[in-house]
Design a protein around this motif. Sequence first.
Motif, PDB file in Angstrom:
ATOM      1  N   THR A   1       8.041   0.056 -14.249  1.00 42.78           N
ATOM      2  CA  THR A   1       7.660  -0.636 -13.024  1.00 42.78           C
ATOM      3  C   THR A   1       7.979  -2.127 -13.116  1.00 42.78           C
ATOM      4  OG1 THR A   1       5.378  -0.941 -13.825  1.00 42.78           O
ATOM      5  CG2 THR A   1       5.828   1.012 -12.467  1.00 42.78           C
ATOM      6  N   ASP A   2       8.834  -2.497 -14.066  1.00 34.64           N
ATOM      7  CA  ASP A   2       9.255  -3.889 -14.173  1.00 34.64           C
ATOM      8  C   ASP A   2      10.133  -4.231 -12.962  1.00 34.64           C
ATOM      9  OD1 ASP A   2      11.770  -5.735 -15.269  1.00 34.64           O
ATOM     10  OD2 ASP A   2       9.782  -6.436 -15.866  1.00 34.64           O
TER      11      ASP A   2
ATOM     12  N   SER B   1       1.998   3.703 -12.300  1.00 28.94           N
ATOM     13  CA  SER B   1       0.836   2.860 -11.993  1.00 28.94           C
ATOM     14  C   SER B   1       1.228   1.387 -11.976  1.00 28.94           C
ATOM     15  CB  SER B   1      -0.281   3.095 -13.030  1.00 28.94           C
ATOM     16  OG  SER B   1      -0.681   4.440 -13.064  1.00 28.94           O
ATOM     17  N   PRO B   2       1.992   0.973 -10.973  1.00 29.65           N
ATOM     18  CA  PRO B   2       2.360  -0.446 -10.908  1.00 29.65           C
ATOM     19  C   PRO B   2       1.134  -1.309 -10.653  1.00 29.65           C
ATOM     20  CG  PRO B   2       3.032   0.705  -8.905  1.00 29.65           C
ATOM     21  CD  PRO B   2       2.552   1.751  -9.854  1.00 29.65           C
ATOM     22  N   SER B   3       1.167  -2.539 -11.155  1.00 28.22           N
ATOM     23  CA  SER B   3       0.075  -3.475 -10.915  1.00 28.22           C
ATOM     24  C   SER B   3       0.091  -3.921  -9.453  1.00 28.22           C
ATOM     25  CB  SER B   3       0.218  -4.698 -11.815  1.00 28.22           C
ATOM     26  OG  SER B   3       1.365  -5.447 -11.442  1.00 28.22           O
TER      27      SER B   3
ATOM     28  N   GLN C   1       0.836  -1.210   0.000  1.00 25.96           N
ATOM     29  CA  GLN C   1       0.000   0.000   0.000  1.00 25.96           C
ATOM     30  C   GLN C   1       0.866   1.255   0.000  1.00 25.96           C
ATOM     31  OE1 GLN C   1      -3.509   0.276   2.623  1.00 25.96           O
ATOM     32  NE2 GLN C   1      -3.093  -1.843   3.197  1.00 25.96           N
ATOM     33  N   ILE C   2       1.945   1.226   0.784  1.00 29.30           N
ATOM     34  CA  ILE C   2       2.847   2.373   0.832  1.00 29.30           C
ATOM     35  C   ILE C   2       3.484   2.603  -0.534  1.00 29.30           C
ATOM     36  CG2 ILE C   2       5.054   3.164   1.800  1.00 29.30           C
ATOM     37  CD1 ILE C   2       4.170   1.789   4.452  1.00 29.30           C
ATOM     38  N   VAL C   3       3.907   1.514  -1.176  1.00 32.04           N
ATOM     39  CA  VAL C   3       4.475   1.605  -2.521  1.00 32.04           C
ATOM     40  C   VAL C   3       3.472   2.208  -3.490  1.00 32.04           C
ATOM     41  CG1 VAL C   3       5.155   0.203  -4.512  1.00 32.04           C
ATOM     42  CG2 VAL C   3       6.208  -0.207  -2.278  1.00 32.04           C
ATOM     43  N   ALA C   4       2.225   1.722  -3.444  1.00 25.87           N
ATOM     44  CA  ALA C   4       1.195   2.216  -4.365  1.00 25.87           C
ATOM     45  C   ALA C   4       0.947   3.709  -4.154  1.00 25.87           C
ATOM     46  CB  ALA C   4      -0.096   1.420  -4.173  1.00 25.87           C
TER      47      ALA C   4
END
Length: 298
Positions: A212-213, A179-181, A167-170
Amino acid sequence: MSDTTFLVPQSWDAYIGQEKLKERLQVKIDAALDRMDALGHILFAAQPGQGKSTLGRLVADNMGVPYSSMDMPVKWKSLQKVFMEAEMHSVIMLDELHRLPKREQENLLPVLNEGTIQMDNGKRLRLPSRISIFAATTEIQDIIKPLRDRFHFIARFEDYSDEDMAQIVARMAVKVDLSPSEDECMIFGRASASTPRQARNIILTARDLGSTDPDEVLEMAGITRDGLTEDHIEYLLALNQIGGRAGVENLSNMTGQPKDVLVDLEKLLINKGFIIYGAKGRELVMEGMRLVNSLRSK
């Protein structure tokens, strides 16, 4: 704004994780507001990069009181001046309190205990305003016990879960237009090793790469999927080279890293099951040996 600042939570609700601790702090905040009084003195104890100073600032914001922060060590005369000039109900954060010499830790006792400062002539001068002293430390054992006992509350952090870190990463990713998955957020969250500061470094690397790979980002950041940094890897390789068992002095000589830095690195290595503290020092266990062998085969 600096990179560090704009990725830091700017509101109480935006601070993800540490829910039990936040609940306890909220009770204390509400009680102080009802009394129209200063909050009690709080000591935030956690590993580096887990958000101690950020949470302290947000507590002050939630109280609606002035906040200032000072990195220790600071000369006692400078601290005296800050305490004497502080506004009513101000929060003053003493970051890395354990770095303050023990004599000056003793000088803080009357400040926390009764709101006074002991002057050079032995007399005690009462502070003109009621203030709250917050402190942050990664080494609570290096704070003298009488001072630890003067804090009204010791805020001990729990490890962030991988879900919290995702969540922190998002949240950070949104701030840098990425917009990482969900899967990518979980990978980055795990690689953050329960440390928002490490999550920040990962997201800034992703921003710079425009990707975001996970494999690409983590390789560029120098972080494994388990959250090990290049310093952790150097530690494991050195321990293996010494023979798989060594004291911190030998490891410090081998790596060139100060002993306190190595002790910080060890916390994650122990948590991940790569090393243990044995009777004769640090020991590389089977899981750590497997990792070392995989690194050497690359």
